[in-house]
Design an enzyme around this catalytic site. Structure first.
Site, mmCIF file in Angstrom:
data_model
loop_
_atom_site.group_PDB
_atom_site.id
_atom_site.type_symbol
_atom_site.label_atom_id
_atom_site.label_comp_id
_atom_site.label_asym_id
_atom_site.label_seq_id
_atom_site.Cartn_x
_atom_site.Cartn_y
_atom_site.Cartn_z
ATOM 1 N N CYS A 106 -3.563 -37.138 42.304
ATOM 2 C CA CYS A 106 -3.334 -36.182 41.226
ATOM 3 C C CYS A 106 -3.787 -34.790 41.698
ATOM 4 O O CYS A 106 -4.970 -34.589 41.975
ATOM 5 C CB CYS A 106 -4.121 -36.652 40.004
ATOM 6 N N CYS B 19 -1.010 -38.637 32.220
ATOM 7 C CA CYS B 19 -1.558 -37.439 32.852
ATOM 8 C C CYS B 19 -0.486 -36.352 32.900
ATOM 9 O O CYS B 19 0.611 -36.591 33.406
ATOM 10 C CB CYS B 19 -2.035 -37.760 34.264
ATOM 11 N N LYS C 187 -29.521 -4.266 17.860
ATOM 12 C CA LYS C 187 -30.220 -5.116 18.815
ATOM 13 C C LYS C 187 -29.274 -5.381 19.979
ATOM 14 O O LYS C 187 -28.364 -6.201 19.881
ATOM 15 C CB LYS C 187 -30.653 -6.417 18.142
ATOM 16 N N LYS D 95 -30.765 -11.260 12.911
ATOM 17 C CA LYS D 95 -29.746 -11.641 13.903
ATOM 18 C C LYS D 95 -28.424 -12.015 13.239
ATOM 19 O O LYS D 95 -28.398 -12.639 12.178
ATOM 20 C CB LYS D 95 -30.246 -12.835 14.722
ATOM 21 N N ASP E 19 -27.744 -6.678 23.345
ATOM 22 C CA ASP E 19 -27.868 -8.004 23.936
ATOM 23 C C ASP E 19 -27.849 -7.916 25.455
ATOM 24 O O ASP E 19 -26.801 -8.010 26.088
ATOM 25 C CB ASP E 19 -26.721 -8.886 23.422
ATOM 26 N N GLU F 18 -32.089 -0.109 14.013
ATOM 27 C CA GLU F 18 -31.395 0.089 15.288
ATOM 28 C C GLU F 18 -30.537 -1.129 15.573
ATOM 29 O O GLU F 18 -30.744 -2.186 14.978
ATOM 30 C CB GLU F 18 -32.426 0.211 16.426
ATOM 31 N N CYS G 102 0.369 -35.746 36.843
ATOM 32 C CA CYS G 102 0.958 -36.729 37.753
ATOM 33 C C CYS G 102 1.604 -37.908 37.025
ATOM 34 O O CYS G 102 2.173 -38.793 37.664
ATOM 35 C CB CYS G 102 -0.089 -37.226 38.756
ATOM 36 N N TYR H 243 -35.010 2.212 23.697
ATOM 37 C CA TYR H 243 -35.257 2.117 22.263
ATOM 38 C C TYR H 243 -36.708 2.297 21.820
ATOM 39 O O TYR H 243 -36.990 2.219 20.632
ATOM 40 C CB TYR H 243 -34.707 0.810 21.697
ATOM 41 N N CYS I 117 -7.674 -39.492 34.098
ATOM 42 C CA CYS I 117 -6.514 -39.876 34.891
ATOM 43 C C CYS I 117 -7.065 -40.646 36.075
ATOM 44 O O CYS I 117 -7.848 -40.106 36.856
ATOM 45 C CB CYS I 117 -5.752 -38.649 35.371
#
Ligand code: IVH
Length: 681
Positions: free
Chosen positions: A430, A406, A115, A312, A117, A113, A409, A225, A424
């Site tokens: 800023c 930056c 799996k 997995k 999540d 089957e 600015c 399931y 910065c």
């Protein structure tokens, strides 16, 4: 309509609605229009209101929720919900297969089957009606989330047929499909709420909500399931699943019987490839021995089943081209490099940007513009780049130099010794830093002003109405009423305009006003001092008790607090040394925000913030104990003798150097008894 007619009509409508619900949500083959469905629902609601004695607890009308759960009751599972052993390796899967073969005398079949999540759930049915829904919890007992689960349309409240056991459990996974999840997240963002990192987190968060009518609005779904019970129809897990499908359960067709490991392996390979195209998340394949008696025969280890295993898949990855690198400035001024990618499909969404974290990681990866890169979605909302495929590197691909100014600015960036990030330093000027600080200030874990979602802060900033957190408390109705905001709808790409209506403005102002009573530790966290998260804020608040004590503490005092190291101490002390921050605190104080910890008011304050240190062996206190005694009585325990010290508590055999130093600094030396007297005053 008389009573018996009403009863009949309620039964008829309920049956019809259960059926159409099933056709729509389980089979995805509706036979009537939404309108007809809604009309039937309205009629049923009306009748149930008039004749509540005929309204069952599993009526289709219950899907909208309404019950509020203060605290979920903990209930024991009838049978423990065991977990699965996991493996990522083909070899381990072979070993498992060998063990199964050894453990069974006869031939056997596997069922493979997907799996899913999401979040595991156990549903209990009695006489064909859903009685109880319980989360996995620790496997032995879980939370009773029945009211919330009843709102999930694909879970039948009543079963079809007459061949289901009188009592049984069915287990499965509550999930969110990828597309409705994306849509739901976008709505959250538009409302200024924090998006969820993935469908699983959104599902888990939804199931834990206290108001089932809110859960009803979440796009939850459920795949079942496995069945458990004393009188299941077949000895075969596979046949039972097929049967349960007929009773109305949503059991997707993604499962198959396999007679050996080769077949199992081809199932795995098929779904590994198909995984990106599935409309929901999976994280692997579950392989089970089909026959229930053989399952029993193999049994369990302490933690998991011997008859089933999960193979997995690694996190989903996709490869694409790096087009350019841009830089994002966060609220703390930290500059994050962002990879702009050729759009690529990954785990159900289109990815255009991925984080490159910092300069060091960029160097390690040695990324260049035009490179083919591998992107992965982890637990974060933003995907990350995990590798560069250098074999595909275009000739002359340019090495990327981290920016030195930056991008917002223009201020020169700086990188502190021992730190990975560039910052910065223009904290006060800023724009993203200013906005980010205010957004942090109002966020849920800070001042919790939810009526001021992200988009709204941006607007208020753009209109020049706010430049720092204190400005929020000066906002007036007239300034906000009628303000207009235009944004691009992420889904349609269309421009939309929203206007601040009376109610919106009232809510904003109410939220701001109410935040004045938020406890001190939240205020402290809300200030957004670098490295001061919720836990550190709590510790500082408890230790110092009020804002003035923290502002006046020097690095040494700060380091004396449990778990507060040099780095945090320096950051806190830098923050409060900044004149503009002191002014901000002053204004927030005047606006009536809580600047004192609750405990402090009860705490004894005999020691009046005086600084103590003890040395030598004490009769009544351990090392930790003396520290605690000082703090519990309103003093500050420091770590070394300096001119700031107020008292040295001298124990037995105190070193002469310490005494000398104290003397030279004119610091009073007291005995342990003197100290006891001070605190018992
Ligand atoms: S069977 C003893 N089948 O994976 C076997 N589990 O630890 C019990 N899961 O959170 C689980 N898809 O909810 C089984 N097709 C599937 C599954 C599945 C997802 C989840 C399960 C639990 C974890 C197993």
């Amino acid at each position: 309509m008389d009573k018996s007619q009403a009863r009949e009509q309620i039964a008829k409508l309920s049956e019809a609605l259960h059926y159409h619900n099933y056709l729509y949500y389980v089979k995805a083959q509706p036979e009537i229009s939404d309108y007809e469905y809604d009309m039937k629902m309205k009629e049923l609601e009306q009748l149930e209101k008039e004749y509540p004695e005929f309204a069952s607890s599993n009526s289709p009308t219950k899907r909208v929720g309404g019950d509020i759960t203060k605290e979920f009751a903990t209930v024991a599972h009838d049978r423990p919900m065991l977990s699965l052993a996991n493996t990522y390796s083909e070899g381990e899967l072979q070993d498992w297969d060998q063990r199964v073969r050894k453990g069974l005398d006869d031939d056997f079949m596997y069922v493979c089957e997907l799996k899913y999540d999401g979040v595991a759930i156990s549903l209990k049915y009695e006489n064909g009606e859903l009685m109880r829904a319980v989360t996995r919890g620790d496997g032995v007992q879980g939370d009773d989330v029945t009211a919330n689960v009843k709102t999930i349309n694909s879970i039948p409240l009543k079963l079809y047929g007459d061949d289901y056991p009188g009592s049984f459990e069915i287990r499965g996974e509550i999930i969110m499909f990828r597309e409705p999840f994306e849509q739901f997240n976008k709505n959250r963002i538009n409302q200024g709420k924090q998006p969820f990192a993935n469908p699983r987190n959104a599902t888990a968060g939804s199931l834990k909500m206290q108001e089932s009518s809110e859960v009803a609005k979440r796009p939850l779904d459920c795949f079942l399931y496995s069945l458990a019970g004393d009188y299941l129809p077949f000895d075969s897990h596979y046949d039972n699943l097929q049967k349960a499908k007929k009773w109305g359960f949503k059991i997707p067709d993604y499962f198959a019987k396999c007679s050996n490991l080769e077949e199992v392996w081809s199932f795995i390979t098929e779904w590994k490839e198909a995984r990106p195209d599935l409309p929901f998340d999976i994280d692997g394949v579950v392989i089970k021995v089909d026959n229930l008696e053989q399952q029993q025969e193999l049994g369990y280890t302490a933690k998991s089943t011997r008859w089933a295993i999960a193979y997995k898949f690694p996190a989903e990855q996709a490869s694409t081209i790096l087009e350019k690198i841009t830089y994002q400035v966060g609220r703390t001024g930290a500059v994050t490099p962002v990879a702009n990618l050729q759009p690529v499909h990954l785990a159900g969404t289109t990815v255009k940007r991925a984080s490159l974290h910092n300069e060091d990681i960029m160097e390690q990866l040695d990324v260049r513009i035009g490179d083919t890169v591998l992107v992965e979605k982890g637990g974060d909302i933003i995907p990350k780049i995990v590798a560069v495929d250098k074999s595909k590197r275009p000739t002359h691909a340019k090495k990327v130099q981290f920016i030195d100014k930056c991008p917002e600015c223009g201020t020169k960036l700086s990188r502190k010794e021992g730190e990975a990030a560039y910052y910065c330093p223009n904290e006060q000027g800023c724009p993203p830093q200013i906005k980010g600080k205010i957004e942090h200030f109002i966020s849920r874990k800070a001042m919790d002003i939810i009526s001021l979602g992200e988009g709204k802060v941006e607007l208020l900033f753009d209109r020049g109405l706010i430049r720092n957190a204190a400005d929020l408390y000066d906002l007036k109705f007239e300034q906000l009423y009628g303000l207009e905001k235009t944004y691009t709808d992420e889904l349609t790409g269309k421009q939309r305009t929203v206007k601040f209506q009376k109610k919106t403005v009232e809510n904003i102002l109410k939220g701001i006003d109410e935040s004045r009573s938020a406890p001190f530790e939240r205020v402290l966290y809300a200030l957004g001092i670098r490295y001061v998260g919720q836990t550190v804020a709590k510790k500082l608040a408890a230790h110092f008790g009020d804002i003035d004590s923290i502002m006046n503490a020097d690095k040494e005092d700060l380091v004396a607090v449990n778990d507060i190291g040099e780095r945090i101490a320096e950051s806190v002390s830098d923050f409060f040394n900044e004149q503009s921050n002191r002014e901000l605190i002053q204004r927030l104080k005047e606006q009536g925000l809580t600047m004192q910890a609750e405990q402090k008011q009860q705490k004894d304050n005999h020691l009046e913030q005086k600084r103590f240190i003890a040395s030598g062996k004490l009769k009544n206190f351990s090392r930790e104990g003396i520290k605690e005694a000082v703090e519990n009585n309103g003093g500050i325990y420091v770590s070394s003798i300096s001119s700031k010290l107020d008292y040295l508590i001298a124990g037995e055999n105190i070193g002469p150097k310490k005494l000398e130093k104290a003397k030279s600094l004119n610091i009073p030396v007291i005995s342990e008894d003197d100290f006891l007297e001070m605190i018992n005053k």
